[in-house]
Design a protein around this motif. Structure first.
Motif, PDB file in Angstrom:
ATOM      1  N   ASN A   1       0.823  -1.207   0.000  1.00 24.26           N
ATOM      2  CA  ASN A   1       0.000   0.000   0.000  1.00 24.26           C
ATOM      3  C   ASN A   1       0.863   1.266   0.000  1.00 24.26           C
ATOM      4  N   GLY A   2       1.970   1.225   0.741  1.00 25.37           N
ATOM      5  CA  GLY A   2       2.886   2.358   0.728  1.00 25.37           C
ATOM      6  C   GLY A   2       3.531   2.562  -0.628  1.00 25.37           C
ATOM      7  N   ALA A   3       3.852   1.458  -1.320  1.00 24.23           N
ATOM      8  CA  ALA A   3       4.462   1.557  -2.649  1.00 24.23           C
ATOM      9  C   ALA A   3       3.488   2.142  -3.661  1.00 24.23           C
ATOM     10  N   LEU A   4       2.224   1.687  -3.622  1.00 22.16           N
ATOM     11  CA  LEU A   4       1.220   2.238  -4.534  1.00 22.16           C
ATOM     12  C   LEU A   4       1.079   3.735  -4.322  1.00 22.16           C
TER      13      LEU A   4
ATOM     14  N   ALA B   1      -5.043  -5.940  -9.715  1.00 22.51           N
ATOM     15  CA  ALA B   1      -5.354  -5.272  -8.451  1.00 22.51           C
ATOM     16  C   ALA B   1      -4.075  -4.859  -7.738  1.00 22.51           C
ATOM     17  N   ASN B   2      -4.119  -3.685  -7.108  1.00 19.92           N
ATOM     18  CA  ASN B   2      -3.009  -3.217  -6.270  1.00 19.92           C
ATOM     19  C   ASN B   2      -1.666  -3.366  -6.986  1.00 19.92           C
ATOM     20  N   SER B   3      -1.525  -2.681  -8.094  1.00 18.86           N
ATOM     21  CA  SER B   3      -0.303  -2.821  -8.892  1.00 18.86           C
ATOM     22  C   SER B   3       0.133  -1.482  -9.449  1.00 18.86           C
ATOM     23  N   VAL B   4       1.417  -1.417  -9.806  1.00 14.59           N
ATOM     24  CA  VAL B   4       1.987  -0.281 -10.539  1.00 14.59           C
ATOM     25  C   VAL B   4       2.580  -0.835 -11.827  1.00 14.59           C
TER      26      VAL B   4
END
Length: 758
Positions: free
Chosen positions: A403-406, A538-541
């Motif tokens: 979550n911090g990376a996103l 989901a939840n990706s960069v």
């Protein structure tokens, strides 16, 4: 490592024995994405990818462009003793750095090693210089609130129990301690010596040495973080005067160095002085803060910028290059090291909107739109054009969680899109933490130096809260680079419409919960001349790199034509109103810069988007020459216009004028005094004198002069930097005082024995 709330990709349908596994769920329909490579083009500053205190391996890996030595402990750093005071962060203790050889100091100090690492990794340095007036007094451990001297305290250092937190067991603050328990008084000469030491080791800014200097760290919180030596908040005038003194000392020692100030802690640093934060924090006077009221009701940020502009106009030297305000999201739990629960993680992703979105009401005590980057840009454009904007500390937390990376990937994209000039994460992540991979997405996605482009282009999402997109053209190969952040727990299938690009095959790189250890090369993406449709897990960069095709537009390299020769409108003793015929450009003129000619060089005075500008702060009866240049959105600059010679009008005859303004509260007041030379000749050194009408009025802490009270008579002597007042010039001084009974204003002032008008 936490994996909570991370949705991992579902395996393809298969069977295990006789048990059939379910087929993967279809991706949800995502928002439409658009990228127009021909529009919204502007340079992305590489300095937005900066950090504080990164280790050498990470700095090399991400090719860290700028590296800051900052924080509360740098406010009292003694470079000769290589010792700092940790202030309220750790029991107000002086702590020497362990790695130094005391016999070699100041060579080999922590700051020397910091700059050495930056030179090794190719990073530029932001060095914080003390402006508080106190530094750690020696290379020895000591504490500001000794239990032996000041009694039992609420909390003490577990390893050094004589060092307390400066609060009595009931929580009330200890007062009256001696600053010299830990600290020694210093002035601007200390900064001059520090800069000269760094130059002797690494060269000046123009030679690859330290290029940037922070003017201390969060001075509007000194009354809290450094209350053992500075228990009273820093007011408008003292902040200005300290900036004048210390920034001028840096520029005198290294004219090529850039300065950043006021290095405030957050949004309140734009609204309020440290004195107002101190007083109103105790009394609740936020609707009518006294220091602001004493300055015409103007908020600190615009006032500060105007004072910096006035200095340049008066002295011909820019002493502030970057308007620097820190930002830490105030929403509960967002910048914590832990990711928090699902609601906190959603809030963290949502809260990045405070950086830019005028419709986002900050979900904290702020409870209003922040739009921090546009706010700062508008402030400098209005009050000190040409000043850059910086956030040398920020953090959205959760470094060890996806979550911090996103969130960090979203923040870096916003910085580039919105045109921030510098940003430094507080502090650096470990190399293996997810937030470090968010930086790699932009700086080294393939482990071979593959990077996001340097020229931002227009990229929009129909719903940035779900799927954010950022795009830029890369200079080396003209590839279009696109970063897409899926902030949701669903796979999203979205169309991406392209303008200004040709068909081709794009590379795809991704960081997600499928592999928290690193960025993964995915299957290539076919791209038509109008775009493509893709599924973003989901939840990706996702970083998409589209090589340049023949149909791409060429880069804008054509400069505007020169503006017309300026003409002078109203000319006074201290100002000239200029106007000029506009330039032309193949893509449109973005703005104009007005310069004063000095010998074979020029000094930029300000920037405008129109074709008129009033130059102020000039000397009476003096000759000047002005030229104008034009620039386009790509940063191409025209040749200068023909020069316009102008002589300002003579100064009005007269003597001196003193303006007295006070802001009072029960038992105390702040006096702000403007001394103006209304005569026709310069004043070299001055002494102001006046009498308090009431015997109970007492002088307290003063600034910008040497203050003394004898009986009811008060005198103020000039400082080295404000002692010369040219005809028509003025200077501001002031002090804090106390009173009992009543607080009348003085009725007469003299300057060098001469009676002044008031």
């Amino acid at each position: 490592m936490q994996l909570r709330n991370v949705l991992l990709p579902v395996a393809l349908a298969a069977t295990v024995g006789a048990v059939a596994l379910p087929a993967p769920a279809a991706a949800a329909t995502g928002p439409a994405l658009t990228v127009d490579a021909t529009a919204g083009r502007h340079a992305i500053s590489p300095h937005v990818y900066g950090m504080n205190f990164a280790d050498e391996a990470l700095a090399r890996d991400i090719r860290l462009p700028i590296h800051r030595y900052g924080g509360n402990h740098t406010t009292r750093y003694n470079f000769r003793a290589d010792t700092s005071n940790r202030a309220a962060d750790w029991y107000f203790e002086n702590i020497p750095n362990d790695n130094a050889d005391p016999a070699s100091l100041p060579r080999g100090s922590e700051t020397d090693r910091f700059v050495e690492q930056d030179r090794a990794t190719g990073s530029e340095t932001v060095m914080t210089v003390p402006m508080l007036g106190w530094i750690a007094k020696e290379r020895a451990r000591s504490c500001g609130f000794s239990v032996a001297r000041y009694g039992p305290q609420q909390s003490t250092d577990p390893w050094t129990p004589d060092c307390g937190n400066g609060r009595k067991p009931d929580g009330t603050p200890i007062t009256g301690n001696d600053p010299e328990d830990t600290s020694a008084a210093v002035g601007p000469q200390y900064v001059t010596d520090f800069v000269n030491h760094l130059k002797s080791r690494f060269g000046g800014a123009a030679d690859g040495g330290v290029a940037f200097y922070n003017l201390d760290n969060e001075p509007d919180l000194w009354h809290s973080t450094h209350r053992d030596v500075r228990p009273v908040g820093l007011g408008y005038d003292e902040l200005r005067d300290r900036t004048y003194e210390y920034a001028a000392a840096i520029k005198a020692a290294d004219p090529d160095a850039k300065t950043l100030g006021p290095v405030g802690w957050g949004l309140n640093s734009i609204h309020y002085s440290g004195l107002d934060q101190d007083v109103c924090g105790r009394t609740g006077c936020w609707s009518n803060p006294p220091d602001r009221a004493a300055h015409g009701g103007k908020e600190l940020g615009p006032w500060y910028l105007e004072q910096m502009r006035a200095y340049e106009q008066r002295h011909g030297t820019r002493i502030l290059d970057y308007f620097d305000i820190h930002i830490y999201p105030q929403q509960a739990g967002v910048h914590n090291s832990a990711a928090g629960d699902a609601a906190t993680q959603q809030l963290r992703l949502r809260s990045t909107r405070q950086l830019w979105d005028p419709t986002y009401v900050d979900e904290s005590w702020i409870n209003k739109p922040v739009r921090m980057i546009p706010r700062m840009r508008e402030l400098v454009d209005t009050h000190y054009p040409g000043t850059k904007i910086a956030m040398t500390e920020y953090s959205w937390g959760a470094f060890g969680h996806l979550n911090g990376a996103l969130t960090q990937a979203d923040v870096l994209g916003i910085f580039g899109r919105e045109g921030l000039d510098m940003a430094n994460l507080w502090t650096a992540p470990r190399s293996d933490e997810p937030v470090a991979h968010a930086f790699r997405i932009y700086r080294n996605y393939d482990g071979k130096g593959g990077a996001f482009g340097e020229t931002s282009v227009r990229a929009t999402s129909a719903d940035q809260g779900r799927l954010a997109i950022y795009a830029a053209e890369r200079a080396a190969d003209k590839a279009l680079t696109m970063v897409v952040v899926n902030k949701t727990g669903d796979d999203l299938s979205s169309p991406l419409a392209l303008t200004g690009e040709s068909a081709g095959i794009a590379q795809v790189w991704r960081y997600s919960g499928a592999n928290l250890a690193g960025i993964v090369r995915e299957a290539d993406q076919p791209v038509s001349s109008t775009g493509f449709t893709a599924t973003f897990p989901a939840n990706s960069v996702t970083h998409i790199v589209l090589p340049r095709g023949d149909g791409n537009p060429p880069a804008d390299t054509e400069a505007p034509t020169a503006p017309g020769k300026p003409t002078a409108g109203a000319v006074t003793a201290t100002s000239v109103a200029l106007s000029w015929a506009p330039s032309t450009d193949d893509t449109g003129v973005a703005g104009y810069d007005v310069h004063r000619v000095e010998g074979n060089s020029t000094v930029r005075l300000g920037s405008v988007t129109g074709t008129a500008y009033t130059v102020t702060g000039l000397a009476p009866d003096s000759a000047y020459t002005f030229v104008v240049t034009a620039r386009d959105a790509a940063g191409n600059v025209s040749t200068a216009s023909p020069g316009l010679p102008v002589r300002t009008a003579p100064a009005p005859t007269g003597g001196c004028r003193v303006t007295w303004k006070t802001n009072s509260w029960p038992g105390g007041f702040t006096a702000n005094i403007t001394i103006a030379n209304t005569g026709t000749t310069a004043i070299d050194g001055w002494t102001l004198a006046f009498d308090f009408p009431d015997a109970q009025q007492r002088l307290g802490q003063g600034w910008s002069a040497t203050w003394r009270q004898t009986g009811t008579t008060v005198t103020a002597g000039s400082m080295g930097w404000n002692g010369r007042l040219a005809s028509g010039a003025s200077t501001d001084v002031g002090f804090n005082g106390t009173w009992s009974g009543h607080n009348p204003a003085p009725t007469g002032f003299t300057l060098n024995g001469r009676t002044c008008a008031d």
